[in-house]
Design a protein around this motif. Structure first.
Motif, PDB file in Angstrom:
ATOM      1  N   ASP A 326       0.798  -1.224   0.000  1.00 28.38           N
ATOM      2  CA  ASP A 326       0.000   0.000   0.000  1.00 28.38           C
ATOM      3  C   ASP A 326       0.831   1.275   0.000  1.00 28.38           C
ATOM      4  O   ASP A 326       0.274   2.372  -0.076  1.00 28.38           O
ATOM      5  CB  ASP A 326      -0.925   0.022   1.227  1.00 28.38           C
ATOM      6  N   SER A 327       2.154   1.163   0.073  1.00 31.84           N
ATOM      7  CA  SER A 327       2.990   2.355   0.185  1.00 31.84           C
ATOM      8  C   SER A 327       3.250   2.975  -1.184  1.00 31.84           C
ATOM      9  O   SER A 327       3.361   2.275  -2.188  1.00 31.84           O
ATOM     10  CB  SER A 327       4.325   2.009   0.849  1.00 31.84           C
ATOM     11  N   LEU A 347       3.897  15.403  12.756  1.00 29.41           N
ATOM     12  CA  LEU A 347       3.323  14.251  13.447  1.00 29.41           C
ATOM     13  C   LEU A 347       4.296  13.076  13.391  1.00 29.41           C
ATOM     14  O   LEU A 347       5.046  12.924  12.423  1.00 29.41           O
ATOM     15  CB  LEU A 347       1.988  13.853  12.813  1.00 29.41           C
ATOM     16  N   PRO A 348       4.300  12.222  14.427  1.00 33.33           N
ATOM     17  CA  PRO A 348       5.241  11.095  14.475  1.00 33.33           C
ATOM     18  C   PRO A 348       4.840   9.985  13.517  1.00 33.33           C
ATOM     19  O   PRO A 348       3.711   9.957  12.997  1.00 33.33           O
ATOM     20  CB  PRO A 348       5.134  10.635  15.933  1.00 33.33           C
ATOM     21  N   PRO A 349       5.756   9.042  13.236  1.00 33.52           N
ATOM     22  CA  PRO A 349       5.435   7.899  12.376  1.00 33.52           C
ATOM     23  C   PRO A 349       4.188   7.163  12.868  1.00 33.52           C
ATOM     24  O   PRO A 349       3.960   7.023  14.068  1.00 33.52           O
ATOM     25  CB  PRO A 349       6.684   7.020  12.481  1.00 33.52           C
ATOM     26  N   GLY A 350       3.384   6.732  11.907  1.00 32.94           N
ATOM     27  CA  GLY A 350       2.185   5.973  12.227  1.00 32.94           C
ATOM     28  C   GLY A 350       0.949   6.807  12.459  1.00 32.94           C
ATOM     29  O   GLY A 350      -0.160   6.271  12.506  1.00 32.94           O
ATOM     30  N   GLN A 351       1.102   8.115  12.616  1.00 30.17           N
ATOM     31  CA  GLN A 351      -0.048   8.972  12.878  1.00 30.17           C
ATOM     32  C   GLN A 351      -0.496   9.657  11.593  1.00 30.17           C
ATOM     33  O   GLN A 351       0.317  10.219  10.851  1.00 30.17           O
ATOM     34  CB  GLN A 351       0.291  10.023  13.939  1.00 30.17           C
ATOM     35  N   THR A 352      -1.789   9.614  11.316  1.00 28.19           N
ATOM     36  CA  THR A 352      -2.338  10.163  10.079  1.00 28.19           C
ATOM     37  C   THR A 352      -2.497  11.673  10.166  1.00 28.19           C
ATOM     38  O   THR A 352      -2.948  12.214  11.176  1.00 28.19           O
ATOM     39  CB  THR A 352      -3.696   9.515   9.766  1.00 28.19           C
ATOM     40  N   GLY A 353      -2.110  12.335   9.113  1.00 27.41           N
ATOM     41  CA  GLY A 353      -2.250  13.783   9.024  1.00 27.41           C
ATOM     42  C   GLY A 353      -2.151  14.232   7.577  1.00 27.41           C
ATOM     43  O   GLY A 353      -2.251  13.424   6.647  1.00 27.41           O
ATOM     44  N   ASP A 386      -3.725  15.530   0.446  1.00 26.54           N
ATOM     45  CA  ASP A 386      -3.952  14.127   0.799  1.00 26.54           C
ATOM     46  C   ASP A 386      -3.728  13.917   2.288  1.00 26.54           C
ATOM     47  O   ASP A 386      -2.961  14.650   2.932  1.00 26.54           O
ATOM     48  CB  ASP A 386      -2.981  13.214   0.037  1.00 26.54           C
ATOM     49  N   LEU A 387      -4.347  12.886   2.821  1.00 28.91           N
ATOM     50  CA  LEU A 387      -4.081  12.425   4.174  1.00 28.91           C
ATOM     51  C   LEU A 387      -3.241  11.154   4.092  1.00 28.91           C
ATOM     52  O   LEU A 387      -3.452  10.316   3.217  1.00 28.91           O
ATOM     53  CB  LEU A 387      -5.382  12.143   4.915  1.00 28.91           C
ATOM     54  N   GLY A 388      -2.301  11.018   4.998  1.00 29.73           N
ATOM     55  CA  GLY A 388      -1.448   9.835   4.984  1.00 29.73           C
ATOM     56  C   GLY A 388      -0.618   9.751   6.245  1.00 29.73           C
ATOM     57  O   GLY A 388      -0.768  10.555   7.172  1.00 29.73           O
ATOM     58  N   TYR A 389       0.282   8.770   6.264  1.00 29.82           N
ATOM     59  CA  TYR A 389       1.195   8.613   7.396  1.00 29.82           C
ATOM     60  C   TYR A 389       2.499   8.007   6.903  1.00 29.82           C
ATOM     61  O   TYR A 389       2.582   7.417   5.817  1.00 29.82           O
ATOM     62  CB  TYR A 389       0.572   7.740   8.493  1.00 29.82           C
ATOM     63  N   LEU A 390       3.538   8.167   7.708  1.00 33.71           N
ATOM     64  CA  LEU A 390       4.860   7.593   7.438  1.00 33.71           C
ATOM     65  C   LEU A 390       5.102   6.440   8.384  1.00 33.71           C
ATOM     66  O   LEU A 390       4.696   6.480   9.553  1.00 33.71           O
ATOM     67  CB  LEU A 390       5.956   8.644   7.618  1.00 33.71           C
ATOM     68  N   ASP A 391       5.786   5.392   7.900  1.00 35.97           N
ATOM     69  CA  ASP A 391       6.201   4.345   8.835  1.00 35.97           C
ATOM     70  C   ASP A 391       7.577   4.698   9.392  1.00 35.97           C
ATOM     71  O   ASP A 391       8.153   5.762   9.086  1.00 35.97           O
ATOM     72  CB  ASP A 391       6.165   2.960   8.177  1.00 35.97           C
ATOM     73  N   ASP A 392       8.135   3.825  10.209  1.00 35.54           N
ATOM     74  CA  ASP A 392       9.403   4.125  10.875  1.00 35.54           C
ATOM     75  C   ASP A 392      10.564   4.246   9.896  1.00 35.54           C
ATOM     76  O   ASP A 392      11.603   4.834  10.222  1.00 35.54           O
ATOM     77  CB  ASP A 392       9.719   3.044  11.914  1.00 35.54           C
ATOM     78  N   ASP A 393      10.418   3.692   8.697  1.00 34.09           N
ATOM     79  CA  ASP A 393      11.479   3.747   7.694  1.00 34.09           C
ATOM     80  C   ASP A 393      11.282   4.867   6.689  1.00 34.09           C
ATOM     81  O   ASP A 393      12.025   4.964   5.703  1.00 34.09           O
ATOM     82  CB  ASP A 393      11.575   2.409   6.950  1.00 34.09           C
ATOM     83  N   GLY A 394      10.274   5.715   6.915  1.00 36.80           N
ATOM     84  CA  GLY A 394      10.059   6.850   6.032  1.00 36.80           C
ATOM     85  C   GLY A 394       9.231   6.562   4.809  1.00 36.80           C
ATOM     86  O   GLY A 394       9.149   7.407   3.900  1.00 36.80           O
ATOM     87  N   TYR A 395       8.575   5.408   4.741  1.00 35.79           N
ATOM     88  CA  TYR A 395       7.699   5.097   3.615  1.00 35.79           C
ATOM     89  C   TYR A 395       6.345   5.771   3.828  1.00 35.79           C
ATOM     90  O   TYR A 395       5.787   5.723   4.926  1.00 35.79           O
ATOM     91  CB  TYR A 395       7.509   3.587   3.470  1.00 35.79           C
ATOM     92  N   TYR A 397       2.342   6.267   3.230  1.00 31.75           N
ATOM     93  CA  TYR A 397       1.097   5.547   2.955  1.00 31.75           C
ATOM     94  C   TYR A 397      -0.022   6.576   2.854  1.00 31.75           C
ATOM     95  O   TYR A 397      -0.219   7.372   3.772  1.00 31.75           O
ATOM     96  CB  TYR A 397       0.771   4.551   4.070  1.00 31.75           C
ATOM     97  N   LEU A 398      -0.723   6.573   1.740  1.00 28.76           N
ATOM     98  CA  LEU A 398      -1.851   7.488   1.573  1.00 28.76           C
ATOM     99  C   LEU A 398      -3.102   6.869   2.171  1.00 28.76           C
ATOM    100  O   LEU A 398      -3.394   5.688   1.952  1.00 28.76           O
ATOM    101  CB  LEU A 398      -2.080   7.800   0.100  1.00 28.76           C
ATOM    102  N   VAL A 399      -3.853   7.668   2.913  1.00 25.57           N
ATOM    103  CA  VAL A 399      -5.127   7.229   3.472  1.00 25.57           C
ATOM    104  C   VAL A 399      -6.268   7.631   2.540  1.00 25.57           C
ATOM    105  O   VAL A 399      -7.155   6.829   2.254  1.00 25.57           O
ATOM    106  CB  VAL A 399      -5.326   7.818   4.877  1.00 25.57           C
TER     107      VAL A 399
END
Length: 500
Positions: A326-327, A347-353, A386-395, A397-399
């Motif tokens: 999904d990335s 916002l930190p990794p994993g949080q949608t914004g 767009d709304l999305g979030y980053l994982d810990d590795d900087g990838y 993901y669009l919500v």
């Protein structure tokens, strides 16, 4: 200090070093070498100057898909004259072309009507919008340049910070806006004499992007800067597109997800084993579609590019990874990506914004719209919508698109998530999820689908229960022959909501 060339600089260098090399091929229309591109665009530039076009004037370019070669000539001619190119497609309604021409006060509109323009000429032309200032679009008798276009470039100094292009957005979330780009932005990362050219693994690069889109403009730049000849066809059909790839043994292919879906539905296809890189742009590539492409193009690396007309050349790039289906990838080419709260805090990794991207080049802006520019372009960062979030590795993901999220009761539903689940159903060819008004929940999820075989709604919902929460399952499933799309290939969800 590194050179800062313009696109005309790059064309002049390639025309001098490899005049007989083919830069562009349009199926059924011919081919264009760098030498002819240089000579013909010089002639267009002189023709425009003879008409009274001056530095900074806006020049509209309205060409059909069969006119890619003449469009490329005209585009470089406009830049060489010191003017600003305003690309448009002849598929636009006349009222929209008039609206755009009026908004940017176009002094001349060059068109590809009635076939290709004369060799060395600027093509057909129309008058500027009534009541607008600008030079006459009818050249004086004898003012056209020689047929062979043998003259040198005009003596017009192009500065990197000068405006070079205004590209109007496809308007998926409202009225289209003109996105202005400078010479430095368009030619970012390019060199007149690079050590190695992009896509060096290919002799031919095949695409089917329309004129007047950001993706189409990137292919025009590739024709100038990359190693392969850029090949296209007047209008996309999956069979012809696949045959074009086979005929040229293309090593690189670019498309949008809608084209990928149509290709995957070919019953029998040509040999596509020559393709080593397949790039998808303009919209997120559904994982099920990406997986299908890996089978259809057995030797290709499937790559998803995420950017926007406003953000280019900033982008993220994702090589299809089953572990991250999904990335849309990580930032590339010196840019950056961040996730922010509505107030602008990181916002930190994993949080949608909200997704923001930083351009590595001189940023773009909205033409003649300072309020909108202030809202979207801030200190080199671009609000993507767009709304999305980053994982810990900087990838990344669009919500969802900010305006497409369905707020159903106490839940927020991602239409991208619903669509990805629908694409996994073996009967679903295309899918689009959107919100519909509901008297209790406020909004509920609906879906429009194109099916290869008829399937009851109950069976589709049963399939989705293993993949979605109950509040994410569409309450209404509409069958369509095809989904409505804008000229950039994106699904027009406003049209779906209006239809409902």
């Amino acid at each position: 200090m590194l050179e800062t060339p313009t696109l005309p600089d790059i064309l002049a260098a390639r025309a001098a070093s490899e005049p007989e090399t083919v830069a562009m091929i349009v199926h059924g229309s011919g081919e264009l070498t760098f030498g002819r591109w240089q000579a013909r665009s010089n002639a267009v530039a002189h023709d425009l100057l003879n008409r009274g076009v001056r530095r900074g004037d806006r020049v509209g370019l309205v060409y059909p898909g069969s006119g890619w070669i003449d469009y490329a000539v005209a585009f470089l001619g406009v830049l060489k004259a010191g003017a600003v190119a305003v690309p448009m497609s002849d598929r636009m309604p006349a009222a929209e072309i008039e609206q755009i021409a009026a908004h940017c006060s176009a002094s001349v509109i060059l068109t590809g009507r009635d076939g290709p323009p004369p060799e060395g000429g600027a093509g057909s032309s129309t008058s500027p919008p009534e009541g607008r200032a600008g030079s006459s679009t009818s050249p004086p008798e004898g003012s056209r340049p020689p047929l062979e276009g043998s003259m040198s470039p005009p003596e017009v100094t192009l500065r990197p910070a000068d405006m070079a292009q205004i590209l109007y957005t496809s308007g998926t979330t409202g009225k289209a806006k003109g996105v202005a780009a400078t010479h430095a932005n368009l030619a970012f990362g390019a060199r007149t004499q690079p050590r190695r050219r992009a896509f060096a693994h290919s002799r031919h690069l095949v695409h089917a992007f329309p004129i007047g889109t950001n993706a189409g403009q990137m292919m025009l730049v590739n024709a100038l800067t990359a190693h392969p000849a850029v090949v296209t066809l007047p209008r996309f059909t999956p069979g012809r597109f696949a045959a074009l790839i086979e005929r040229h043994r293309a090593g690189t292919v670019f498309l949008v997800p809608a084209m990928a879906v149509e290709l995957l539905n070919l019953q029998e296809g040509p040999d596509l084993s020559s393709v080593l890189l397949l790039g998808s742009a303009a919209a997120p590539l559904p994982p099920a579609v990406a997986s299908g492409l890996t089978r259809m193009f057995p030797k290709a690396t499937i790559t998803n590019y995420y950017t926007s007309t406003e953000a280019a050349p900033a982008q993220t790039i994702m090589l299809f990874d089953p572990d991250r289906p999904d990335s849309v990838g990580r930032s590339a080419a010196g840019g950056d990506v961040r996730i922010a709260s509505p107030e602008g805090a990181d916002l930190p990794p994993g949080q949608t914004g909200e997704v923001w991207m930083r351009s590595p080049a001189a940023p773009r802006s909205y033409y003649d719209d300072p309020a909108a520019s202030t809202e979207v372009f801030r200190g080199g960062w671009i609000r993507m919508g767009d709304l999305g979030y980053l994982d810990d590795d900087g990838y990344l993901y669009l919500v969802d698109r900010d305006g497409d999220v369905v707020k159903s009761g106490a839940f927020k539903v991602s239409t991208l998530k619903v669509e990805n689940a629908l694409y996994e159903h073996p009967a679903v060819v295309e899918a689009a999820a959107y919100g519909l008004p509901h008297h209790v929940l406020g909004t509920t999820v609906a879906a429009a689908v194109v099916l290869r075989t008829e399937v009851p709604d109950a069976d589709i919902r049963a399939f989705l229960r293993d993949r979605l929460a109950q509040h994410e399952i569409p309450s209404e499933i509409v069958r369509m022959e095809s989904l409505p799309r804008n000229r950039g290939g994106k699904v027009d969800k406003r049209a779906l909501r209006a239809r409902a």
